[in-house]
Design an enzyme around this catalytic site. Structure first.
Site, mmCIF file in Angstrom:
data_model
loop_
_atom_site.group_PDB
_atom_site.id
_atom_site.type_symbol
_atom_site.label_atom_id
_atom_site.label_comp_id
_atom_site.label_asym_id
_atom_site.label_seq_id
_atom_site.Cartn_x
_atom_site.Cartn_y
_atom_site.Cartn_z
ATOM 1 N N LYS A 182 0.875 -1.168 0.000
ATOM 2 C CA LYS A 182 0.000 0.000 0.000
ATOM 3 C C LYS A 182 0.911 1.215 0.000
ATOM 4 O O LYS A 182 1.624 1.471 0.966
ATOM 5 C CB LYS A 182 -0.913 0.020 1.220
ATOM 6 C CG LYS A 182 -1.839 1.246 1.244
ATOM 7 C CD LYS A 182 -2.530 1.437 2.569
ATOM 8 C CE LYS A 182 -3.254 2.777 2.582
ATOM 9 N NZ LYS A 182 -3.773 3.129 3.917
ATOM 10 N N GLY A 204 -8.291 9.534 9.203
ATOM 11 C CA GLY A 204 -8.691 9.645 10.600
ATOM 12 C C GLY A 204 -9.726 10.701 10.896
ATOM 13 O O GLY A 204 -10.097 10.897 12.059
ATOM 14 N N ALA A 231 -9.463 5.873 3.556
ATOM 15 C CA ALA A 231 -9.299 7.026 4.451
ATOM 16 C C ALA A 231 -10.559 7.880 4.538
ATOM 17 O O ALA A 231 -11.238 8.139 3.554
ATOM 18 C CB ALA A 231 -8.125 7.910 4.052
ATOM 19 N N GLY A 232 -10.846 8.320 5.775
ATOM 20 C CA GLY A 232 -11.900 9.284 6.025
ATOM 21 C C GLY A 232 -13.255 8.713 6.376
ATOM 22 O O GLY A 232 -14.152 9.451 6.787
ATOM 23 N N ASN A 248 -9.485 2.036 9.225
ATOM 24 C CA ASN A 248 -8.771 1.675 10.443
ATOM 25 C C ASN A 248 -9.357 2.397 11.644
ATOM 26 O O ASN A 248 -9.942 1.798 12.547
ATOM 27 C CB ASN A 248 -7.287 1.980 10.282
ATOM 28 C CG ASN A 248 -6.425 1.499 11.439
ATOM 29 O OD1 ASN A 248 -5.213 1.492 11.361
ATOM 30 N ND2 ASN A 248 -7.016 1.069 12.544
ATOM 31 N N THR A 249 -9.217 3.734 11.667
ATOM 32 C CA THR A 249 -9.546 4.520 12.855
ATOM 33 C C THR A 249 -10.992 4.337 13.293
ATOM 34 O O THR A 249 -11.268 4.255 14.495
ATOM 35 C CB THR A 249 -9.268 6.016 12.594
ATOM 36 O OG1 THR A 249 -7.944 6.157 12.069
ATOM 37 C CG2 THR A 249 -9.395 6.822 13.865
#
Length: 255
Positions: A95, A156, A183-184, A205-206
């Protein structure tokens, strides 16, 4: 979903950072059904092997590892990190992140294309973290990438899909390229929305790791992604400006 000749039953790719404990991470991965997890080379200590317990946990989960170049701010740094990751993890998958802005963590698209070209020439199978810019997407494909991973919002932030027009345009412009929103994403409903646009997968992830109950949130995301994909395949009705009665008025009695 098929990427680089590998068929995945799950369209959820899960990050492994920020979890309260290894046990909670393991349970979240299991309940998500994810077959691919991202990991950072920085978890490994070359001298003390301090990350061995973490890698043992990942191996026990039986998932495919997607190393990332998180934290790299130049093409050269990302290329070096990718080469080290290949040695550590024994995979050509990477990645690719080349960060250009410290506040937004927006990709440096110029460095990204440069690094992608060098890595694909070196035999890597690159998953580039990019923007929704169509020209950048074309350059990455020309560089040898066979999947694109546009951001939904800053890493995040949990803001969801900031540029629906751009993401919709990217899906239309690259109909045969696997596209993964990376992301986001902060809520399962946002992941579902991306899948309803026709995206092939979600990497997050977050939103899971920072939830009050990460394992339950991971399962919620898996269900939302599945629902969004099914909705896309079912060909949703187009929106209308005016009402349309669901009950026919033809033949009704009137005065």
């Amino acid at each position: 979903m098929e990427v680089y000749g590998v068929t995945l039953a799950s369209r959820l790719l899960l990050g492994t950072a920020l979890y309260p404990s290894p046990a909670i991470l393991a349970e979240a991965v299991r309940r998500s059904g994810a077959e691919v997890v991202t990991v950072s080379l920085r978890r490994e200590s070359g001298t003390e092997r301090a990350g061995q317990a973490f890698w043992s946990l990942i191996r026990d989960l039986g998932v495919r590892v997607l190393p990332n170049t998180a934290g790299c701010h130049s093409a050269r740094e990302a290329i070096t990190t990718a080469q080290m990751a290949r040695e550590v993890f024994g995979t050509n998958w990477i990645k690719l992140e080349v960060i250009g802005n410290h506040d937004t963590l927006q990709p440096d698209v110029f460095g990204l294309v440069e690094a992608a070209r060098a890595l694909t020439t070196d035999g890597f199978e690159v998953f580039p973290y990019t923007t929704e810019d169509l020209v950048v997407g074309e350059r990455l494909l020309d560089a040898g990438c066979r999947v694109l991973m546009p951001w939904g919002a800053p890493i995040g932030s949990g803001r969801g899909l900031n540029n629906l027009y751009g993401l919709r345009a990217m899906r239309a412009h690259f109909p045969d390229v696997p596209l993964v929103v990376d992301a986001g994403i902060g809520l399962p409903s946002q992941a579902c929305q991306a899948m309803e646009l026709g995206y092939d997968g979600i990497l997050l992830n977050t939103a899971v790791a920072k939830a009050g109950d990460p394992a339950r949130m991971a399962e919620a995301f898996a269900n939302a992604i599945r629902a969004g994909r099914e909705a896309f395949l079912a060909e949703p009705m187009p929106p209308r400006d005016m009402a349309e009665p669901s009950t026919p008025v033809l033949g009704m009695a009137f005065r």
